[in-house]
Design a protein around this motif. Structure first.
Motif, PDB file in Angstrom:
ATOM      1  N   GLU A  13       4.646  -1.783  -5.280  1.00 25.10           N
ATOM      2  CA  GLU A  13       3.442  -1.110  -4.770  1.00 25.10           C
ATOM      3  C   GLU A  13       2.880  -0.124  -5.784  1.00 25.10           C
ATOM      4  O   GLU A  13       1.675   0.053  -5.909  1.00 25.10           O
TER       5      GLU A  13
ATOM      6  N   LEU B 278       0.487  15.297  -1.148  1.00 27.68           N
ATOM      7  CA  LEU B 278      -0.226  14.289  -1.935  1.00 27.68           C
ATOM      8  C   LEU B 278       0.265  12.910  -1.502  1.00 27.68           C
ATOM      9  O   LEU B 278       1.407  12.765  -1.040  1.00 27.68           O
TER      10      LEU B 278
ATOM     11  N   MET C 118       0.826  -1.219   0.000  1.00 26.77           N
ATOM     12  CA  MET C 118       0.000   0.000   0.000  1.00 26.77           C
ATOM     13  C   MET C 118       0.850   1.256   0.000  1.00 26.77           C
ATOM     14  O   MET C 118       1.949   1.284   0.523  1.00 26.77           O
ATOM     15  N   ALA C 119       0.284   2.266  -0.539  1.00 26.86           N
ATOM     16  CA  ALA C 119       1.033   3.527  -0.570  1.00 26.86           C
ATOM     17  C   ALA C 119       1.075   4.124   0.838  1.00 26.86           C
ATOM     18  O   ALA C 119       0.132   3.983   1.606  1.00 26.86           O
ATOM     19  N   THR C 120       2.166   4.780   1.113  1.00 30.93           N
ATOM     20  CA  THR C 120       2.321   5.394   2.428  1.00 30.93           C
ATOM     21  C   THR C 120       1.602   6.738   2.429  1.00 30.93           C
ATOM     22  O   THR C 120       1.558   7.422   1.416  1.00 30.93           O
ATOM     23  N   LYS C 121       1.059   7.095   3.598  1.00 36.91           N
ATOM     24  CA  LYS C 121       0.352   8.375   3.672  1.00 36.91           C
ATOM     25  C   LYS C 121       1.325   9.536   3.764  1.00 36.91           C
ATOM     26  O   LYS C 121       2.417   9.413   4.304  1.00 36.91           O
ATOM     27  N   ALA C 122       0.892  10.647   3.214  1.00 37.59           N
ATOM     28  CA  ALA C 122       1.763  11.816   3.236  1.00 37.59           C
ATOM     29  C   ALA C 122       1.933  12.323   4.664  1.00 37.59           C
ATOM     30  O   ALA C 122       0.996  12.304   5.450  1.00 37.59           O
TER      31      ALA C 122
ATOM     32  N   PHE D  34       1.927   9.356  -1.674  1.00 42.47           N
ATOM     33  CA  PHE D  34       3.113   9.009  -2.477  1.00 42.47           C
ATOM     34  C   PHE D  34       3.382   7.513  -2.408  1.00 42.47           C
ATOM     35  O   PHE D  34       2.869   6.799  -1.546  1.00 42.47           O
TER      36      PHE D  34
END
Lengths: 176, 777
Positions: free
Chosen positions: B162, B154, A1-5, B156
């Motif tokens: 991923e 935003l 999963m993408a990491t949160k900003a 990232f």
């Protein structure tokens, strides 16, 4: 999963200082009077104020040895000394080595052994070898490696650097 | 008369077709045994004195009257939109001359539209936001602190795998997969190939992101004189920078001059135009003064390129006798935020061994990290690590000596095109390397029989704590050189000669090699030859100094130009001396003829012509159509592994490479040793580390990014096959810059596996990985 900003905190620093300071710097036997900001490094003073660009800058934080010069005969990283610290002291740079158009034996050894590629870190290495030979005219390979361990070379000229340092020692010893 | 021809050129695993102009006389290569005076000699660098005295002028050393300095504000966030940018406080700081950003500069598209020189979206930590131009660097740095930026953060993504997930944040609007599809290559029938296999080995191999860390950072100085722009740039391609700068700034080519006299390393990272160059030009225009922008070491490690990390799933099928039947590679490559040119990770799998059924699939993926760039044999270093590691596993499984397995699958045919290789010295390299290393005498070969997973040998003379291992790996790489590349050879009235070409020396010794070629063809003493390169205004076009192609591209053009100059000299001398032309010869810069008593110096003839200057012109001939020109080699490694600390000490590397004829064994040996040492760093200690929570590079400096030092250098022994390749070009040379870095990491990894009996399939092989592997044992 993408990491949160996330937001990184920015450090705010107030900027002020005492302003320019007068110092006397003896470089390669010549004394210069300079008016410089206290934060000026010896490296920048040599390069920008004295136009001695033979001493190179590669990291500016004491991690690579590219800017090695001799301060009172001892090798230092010129990026790690403030010029004002060197007030009244004597500095030797790469420009001091060849005299009357004749290359120094260390310089001749570097050329003969091809102990350089891009050549950007070469002046610093030559000054390190100079400091070694001034102290110990008869170094072993291990001495050479230890002394040069503070001079990074990204092209990987190390094997030839070792040979050049030993050849230079021989040239200096035998007065050639 | 110039001839226009269509030719195919290969560059770093990519094939291009282009028109080139060929001029001058076609020369055939010297015979292998031809007595040559300068070519093949250990000539010390002709520019050595400049380099050892500090007089060599690097871009970093350029100081012009009135010159200002630029410092770039870079994004602290991996992905954000700039909501507000306030530069007023910075602009008011005494000594600040301009602050550039998207607000006050033209919107200039960069990297084929993937970004702008100043973009309102930042896509990695280090992306350019603004630039302060000031009287000095310290002032500019102070001013950077005063720029206020409000970012809209935003989401990232940092990891390539991923980034390919359906709901991953988009780094590029067009999607995170470069070109929207993987690079696919197939030959034969893969399923059938695996069906025919008696043995199948497979594995996942990971390679790290490596940083170039050229000692001279990237940077430029820009000077406007009227509407003409001069750029000093630390670049591997002066003509490429000229073309790109002219296009982006809307200038005609004759108004842009690019100069690069000396540079402190490039290794592929300086192949193209950088944003800093454009920004320096814009800043110089805005302030009316020359502007210098040199990146600092930290910026260098964020924004100046890298060798991207890869994940490679590799599967090999073979018969019981070792014959390969199928090879399958799925690779993903982390491109960073921008990429217009993917490295070819599948190259070795496609080319190195004879195998009828091959499939390679490469996903090049955008992430919110610093963009990749070429790095000495891009793709092939990474691909070779995986391929040669798994070939070693196959040898183990089949109980075949690793060299024997490779010879079993040797190919004289380039399987990509079906054409034979012009020359392939790999078999000889194996033979000579085996002897030089003592491969058959190492404990490896005898104990391999029946060894399977049996305990590895103790390191002899090292004590019980250490284990010694031996490994090898092979290498293939283009290195063929190609047109277009042009040169001039001028003969001055005093009998000296000047070689001119728009090539550049990135530290390999280009000037010296070109002088040797010219001296050979002219038969002038080499002291009479000077070489002028690195200036678009001076020389005719030469390609970028990359892809191991400089000597093999520019060298032949210099030879043709020298030949042309020599012919003109003979024409003129025959008339001046009033002797038959056929009777004239040149030797050591002296003209002789049976019709005159004493030899005459070239000077004595040319001085009679009122400063007439002979100008010889030369072009690189096209590459042959019916053969493939490639470079080959093998390296062997001996390591000692400390089982208590996990430290791997490389004790010895033996290398034998085939790069055609050797022009200068001295500078060549520097390339070989340097390549191996960079390969050693890649194998054992180099790795960019990015913080997963913030996208920040946490070791973007020379303290924590570990480069090999003087104390890490093993014994390096090497030989060259040194067989001229007469089909390659008129010098019989192939490139040598990149080949030596290609197999080093694989050979070391194989030696480590031999030492500890466990395969480490992830680079770099650091102590933690060794200790972890030893527990598995």
């Amino acid at each position: 999963m993408a990491t949160k900003a996330v937001r990184a905190k920015k450090l705010k620093v107030a900027i002020r200082g005492p302003g320019k300071t007068a110092i006397k710097l003896t470089v390669n036997g010549e004394t210069h009077e300079l008016l410089i900001e206290p934060r000026r490094t010896l490296l920048n003073a040599l390069r920008k104020d004295l136009g001695l660009t033979g001493t190179k800058k590669a990291c500016d934080e004491g991690t690579c040895g590219t800017c090695t010069v001799l301060l009172e005969g001892k090798p230092i990283y010129a990026c790690m000394a403030l010029a004002i610290e060197c007030d009244g002291k004597s500095v030797e740079t790469i420009e001091s080595l060849s005299k009357d158009g004749q290359l120094h034996p260390i310089q001749r050894a570097f050329i003969a052994e091809d102990a350089l590629q891009c050549g950007f870190c070469t002046p610093g290495q030559i000054m390190s070898v100079k400091a070694l030979l001034d102290e110990n005219p008869n170094p072993t390979l291990d001495d050479v490696k230890r002394v040069l361990s503070g001079n990074l070379c990204r092209c990987g000229a190390y094997p030839k650097l070792f040979q050049a340092a030993l050849r230079a020692a021989d040239l200096v010893r035998t007065g050639r | 008369m110039p001839k226009v021809i269509k030719t195919k050129t290969e560059f770093e695993g990519h094939v291009f077709e282009e028109y080139v102009v060929v001029e001058g006389e076609g020369l055939s290569a010297w015979e292998p045994q031809a007595p040559l005076k300068f070519v093949g000699q250990k000539t010390p660098r002709i520019d050595g004195p400049e380099r050892v005295t500090g007089r060599a002028l690097y871009t970093f050393d350029v100081q012009l009257p009135g010159m200002l300095y630029g410092k770039i504000l870079r994004s602290p966030h991996p992905h954000a939109k700039i909501k507000k940018l306030d530069t007023r406080r910075a602009a008011k700081l005494p000594g600040v001359r301009a602050v550039l950003s998207y607000k006050n500069t033209p919107k200039i598209s960069f990297r084929q539209g993937q970004t702008f020189v100043f973009d309102e979206i930042v896509r990695y930590v280090g992306d350019e936001v603004a630039c302060v131009i000031a009287d000095d660097e310290e002032i500019a740095e102070d001013a950077l602190e005063l720029i206020e930026v409000e970012y809209e953060l935003l989401p990232f993504v940092l990891d390539p795998e991923e980034a390919l997930q359906p709901h991953a944040p988009k780094v590029q609007l067009s999607g995170n997969l470069l070109n929207g599809k993987p690079d696919l290559y197939e030959r034969g029938d893969l399923d059938q190939g695996f069906a025919q296999a008696g043995v199948i080995v497979e594995g996942a191999f990971k390679t790290q992101c490596a940083l170039h860390n050229c000692m001279e950072t990237h940077g430029s100085v820009a000077l406007w004189e009227g509407d003409s722009l001069t750029i000093w740039d630390s670049t591997q391609h002066i003509f490429g920078v000229r073309a790109a700068a002219a296009q982006l700034l809307g200038l005609p080519l004759n108004k842009v001059r690019v100069i690069k006299k000396y540079m402190g390393g490039g290794f592929g990272s300086k192949n193209g135009l950088g944003k800093y160059t454009v920004i320096a030009a814009l800043g110089a225009k805005m302030t009316g003064r020359p502007v210098k922008i040199m990146l600092d070491r930290h910026e260098e490690n964020l924004a100046a390129g890298n060798r991207p990390a890869t994940v490679q799933h590799l599967k090999i099928g073979a018969k019981h006798d070792g014959t390969l039947t199928a090879l399958e590679l799925r690779a993903s490559v982390g491109a960073g935020a921008f990429c217009t040119w993917p490295p070819s990770v599948g190259g070795p799998a496609r080319q190195l061994y004879l195998c009828p059924n091959v499939k390679t699939e490469q996903h090049t993926v955008f992430t919110n990290t610093g963009p990749l760039s070429a790095f000495r044999a891009p793709g092939y270093v990474e691909g070779t690590f995986a391929l040669e590691s798994l070939m070693d596993e196959l040898a183990r499984k089949l109980d075949i000596d690793p060299i024997e397995l490779r010879l079993k699958n040797y190919t004289e045919i380039d399987q990509m095109t079906g054409r034979p290789y012009s020359t392939k010295g790999l078999r000889e390299a194996y033979e000579r390397g085996t002897k030089l290393f003592g491969w058959d005498l190492t404990p490896r070969s005898p104990s391999l029989k029946g060894r399977g997973g049996s305990p590895p040998t103790l390191g002899e003379g090292l004590g019980e704590r250490f284990r010694r291992g031996f490994g090898m790996a092979s290498q293939i790489w283009s290195g063929n050189g190609s047109p277009p590349a042009y040169a001039l050879v001028k003969l001055n009235p005093d009998g000296t000669a000047t070689v001119i070409s728009g090539t550049q020396d990135i530290g390999t010794g280009t000037k010296t090699v070109l002088a040797q070629v010219a001296a050979e063809e002219l038969d002038f003493p080499i002291e009479k030859i000077s070489v002028e390169i690195g200036d678009t205004q001076l020389g005719p076009y030469a390609p970028l100094s990359a892809g191991s192609m400089t000597v093999a591209s520019v060298g032949p053009a210099v030879r043709v130009a020298a030949h042309d100059a020599r012919q003109q000299l003979l024409d003129i001398a025959a008339q001046v001396l009033e002797v038959p032309r056929e009777s004239l010869t040149i030797c050591d810069g002296l003209l002789s003829s049976s019709a005159i008593k004493e030899p005459v110096a070239v000077k004595d003839v040319l001085e009679k012509l009122e400063n007439f200057m002979i100008i010889g012109r030369g072009a690189r001939e096209p590459n042959p159509e019916d053969v493939t020109v490639n470079t080959f080699g093998v390296q062997f490694a001996e390591v000692a592994v400390d089982t208590e600390t996990g430290e791997v000490k490389v004790e010895r590397i033996v290398a034998v490479h085939d790069s055609g004829r050797v022009i200068n064994p001295l500078t060549l040996s520097s390339q070989i040793e340097g390549g191996i040492i960079q390969g050693l760093g890649y194998a054992l200690c180099e790795q960019r580390v990015v913080d997963k929570a913030t996208g920040v590079v946490i070791n973007g400096n020379l303290e924590n990014y570990k480069l090999p030092t003087a104390l890490d250098i093993p014994e390096i022994v090497f030989e060259m096959v040194d067989q001229p390749d007469p089909r390659a070009n008129n010098l019989g040379v192939k490139g040598v810059g990149e080949p030596p870095i290609i197999p080093t990491a694989a050979a070391i990894a194989n030696a480590v596996a031999d030492a500890i009996g466990v395969r480490i399939s992830e680079l770099p092989i650091t102590r933690d990985k060794v200790l972890k592997a030893l527990k598995k044992e």
